[in-house]
Design a protein around this motif. Structure first.
Motif, short mmCIF file in Angstrom:
data_model
loop_
_atom_site.label_atom_id
_atom_site.label_comp_id
_atom_site.label_asym_id
_atom_site.label_seq_id
_atom_site.Cartn_x
_atom_site.Cartn_y
_atom_site.Cartn_z
N PRO A 1 0.84 -1.22 0.00
CA PRO A 1 0.00 0.00 0.00
C PRO A 1 0.87 1.26 0.00
N GLY A 2 0.35 2.31 -0.62
CA GLY A 2 1.01 3.62 -0.57
C GLY A 2 2.28 3.75 -1.38
N GLN A 3 2.48 2.88 -2.37
CA GLN A 3 3.73 2.90 -3.13
C GLN A 3 3.49 3.21 -4.62
N ARG A 4 2.38 3.87 -4.93
CA ARG A 4 2.06 4.11 -6.33
C ARG A 4 3.12 4.96 -7.03
N ARG A 5 3.55 6.03 -6.38
CA ARG A 5 4.52 6.94 -6.99
C ARG A 5 5.85 6.24 -7.22
N ALA A 6 6.32 5.53 -6.22
CA ALA A 6 7.60 4.83 -6.35
C ALA A 6 7.54 3.76 -7.45
N ALA A 7 6.40 3.05 -7.51
CA ALA A 7 6.23 2.02 -8.53
C ALA A 7 6.22 2.64 -9.92
N THR A 8 5.59 3.80 -10.06
CA THR A 8 5.56 4.46 -11.36
C THR A 8 6.95 4.90 -11.79
N VAL A 9 7.72 5.43 -10.85
CA VAL A 9 9.10 5.84 -11.17
C VAL A 9 9.93 4.64 -11.61
N LEU A 10 9.81 3.54 -10.88
CA LEU A 10 10.62 2.37 -11.20
C LEU A 10 10.22 1.74 -12.53
N VAL A 11 8.95 1.64 -12.82
CA VAL A 11 8.53 1.05 -14.08
C VAL A 11 8.98 1.92 -15.25
N THR A 12 9.03 3.22 -15.04
CA THR A 12 9.52 4.13 -16.09
C THR A 12 11.02 3.96 -16.30
N VAL A 13 11.77 3.87 -15.21
CA VAL A 13 13.22 3.65 -15.31
C VAL A 13 13.51 2.33 -16.02
N GLY A 14 12.78 1.28 -15.63
CA GLY A 14 13.00 -0.02 -16.24
C GLY A 14 12.70 -0.02 -17.72
N THR A 15 11.61 0.62 -18.11
CA THR A 15 11.21 0.64 -19.52
C THR A 15 12.19 1.46 -20.35
N ALA A 16 12.62 2.60 -19.84
CA ALA A 16 13.58 3.43 -20.57
C ALA A 16 14.92 2.72 -20.73
N SER A 17 15.38 2.05 -19.68
CA SER A 17 16.68 1.39 -19.74
C SER A 17 16.65 0.11 -20.57
N ALA A 18 15.46 -0.41 -20.85
CA ALA A 18 15.36 -1.61 -21.69
C ALA A 18 15.69 -1.31 -23.14
N VAL A 19 15.56 -0.07 -23.57
CA VAL A 19 15.80 0.28 -24.97
C VAL A 19 17.27 0.09 -25.36
N PRO A 20 18.24 0.67 -24.64
CA PRO A 20 19.64 0.41 -25.01
C PRO A 20 20.03 -1.06 -24.85
N ALA A 21 19.45 -1.75 -23.88
CA ALA A 21 19.72 -3.18 -23.73
C ALA A 21 19.24 -3.95 -24.94
N ALA A 22 18.08 -3.57 -25.47
CA ALA A 22 17.54 -4.24 -26.65
C ALA A 22 18.40 -3.97 -27.88
N ILE A 23 18.90 -2.74 -28.02
CA ILE A 23 19.75 -2.41 -29.17
C ILE A 23 21.04 -3.21 -29.13
N ALA A 24 21.65 -3.32 -27.94
CA ALA A 24 22.86 -4.13 -27.81
C ALA A 24 22.57 -5.59 -28.11
N GLY A 25 21.40 -6.07 -27.67
CA GLY A 25 21.04 -7.46 -27.94
C GLY A 25 20.84 -7.72 -29.42
N LEU A 26 20.21 -6.80 -30.14
CA LEU A 26 20.02 -6.96 -31.58
C LEU A 26 21.36 -6.98 -32.30
#
Length: 283
Positions: free
Chosen positions: A69-94
């Motif tokens: 409970p009460g972690q909506r803001r932190a969860a939103t920040v983390l999911v955004t960080v994870g999604t943004a950082s997945a892009v360079p990881a995907a490019i390196a993987g390709l």
């Protein structure tokens, strides 16, 4: 799961799309310095598995916070960080994927597709959270984690069963016995010419420059290409051997990788000369 992975390896129907994608990736990532950077040549280690730690860690942490409970803001920040950082990881993987063999590319293609589904779910999760639909955001996040976990399993098969981007030559060391082994009469080793010799069925290359003689494992760490059939060229002032299969280049005075797709150095063995005979041993 074993049977499913084996079917993926033999799924020739994936080649039509995979071959076109490979050409597109190679065309977009044409500059050698870009490909080398994405392979992890500068790091001495494949870059893709290092980069995936951030999105995986962020997404797993998001899943935990979504249960609290009460972690909506932190969860939103983390999911955004994870999604943004997945892009360079995907490019390196390709970039790594485009240099693999056809059977490996089939499995790698499904690995990428699964992760793409996960990335799309997380992008939707961010949009839902930012518009106040947190329940939908959590649901999409869990779907995304499921897809990314499936992709991670397939990636594990690609690396550990099929040997993608792991050092293919280092296992040769385990076949050599301890102690010094005679390789050749030093007088018969020509200057600046590659020679191939065997030590207990382990193939090595010899390269002489004046009084310095390099003994290096002969099989390329990328896909076991025969370095003994490669050419010697000067890169940044260093004599290097270039693999004839995929173009990986290694310094002949130390084994450091200079150009990919190999991301790890090639093993050089210690040497000595006794009564005019060149000898080598395990490092």
């Amino acid at each position: 799961m074993r049977a499913l992975m084996m079917r993926l390896e033999r799924a020739a129907g994936l080649d039509r799309f995979g071959d076109r994608l490979q050409k597109s990736v190679q065309s977009v990532l044409r500059p050698q310095r870009v490909r080398d950077a994405l392979h992890g040549v500068w790091l001495g280690h494949p870059l893709h598995p290092a980069l995936v730690q951030l999105p995986v860690g962020a997404w797993l942490s998001t899943a935990v916070l979504d249960l609290l409970p009460g972690q909506r803001r932190a969860a939103t920040v983390l999911v955004t960080v994870g999604t943004a950082s997945a892009v360079p990881a995907a490019i390196a993987g390709l970039n790594d994927w485009a240099a693999l063999s056809r059977e490996q590319r089939r499995v790698g293609l499904v690995h990428a597709m699964s992760n793409t589904v996960g990335l799309a779910c997380y992008a939707g999760s961010i949009a839902a959270r930012l518009t106040g639909r947190h329940r939908l955001g959590r649901t999409l996040g869990w779907f995304g984690l499921t897809a990314a976990s499936a992709g991670a399993y397939i990636g594990g098969h690609l690396a550990y069963k099929q040997g993608a981007q792991v050092n293919q030559s280092v296992s040769e060391l385990h076949r050599m016995t301890d102690g010094w082994h005679s390789v050749a009469d030093l007088a018969t080793v020509p200057e600046r010419t590659l020679l191939t010799r065997e030590i207990r069925d382990v193939s090595v290359i010899l390269y002489r420059h004046g009084d310095e003689v390099t003994v290096m494992l002969e099989r390329c760490p990328h896909q076991s290409g025969p370095l003994g059939e490669g050419k010697v060229t000067e890169i940044d002032g260093h004599a290097c051997v270039v693999c004839p299969w995929h173009g990986s280049a290694f310094q002949l005075n130390g084994g450091e990788v200079v150009h990919g797709p190999a991301a790890t150095d090639q093993q050089v063995l210690p040497t000595r000369v006794v009564d005019g005979v060149l000898q080598t041993r395990l490092p």
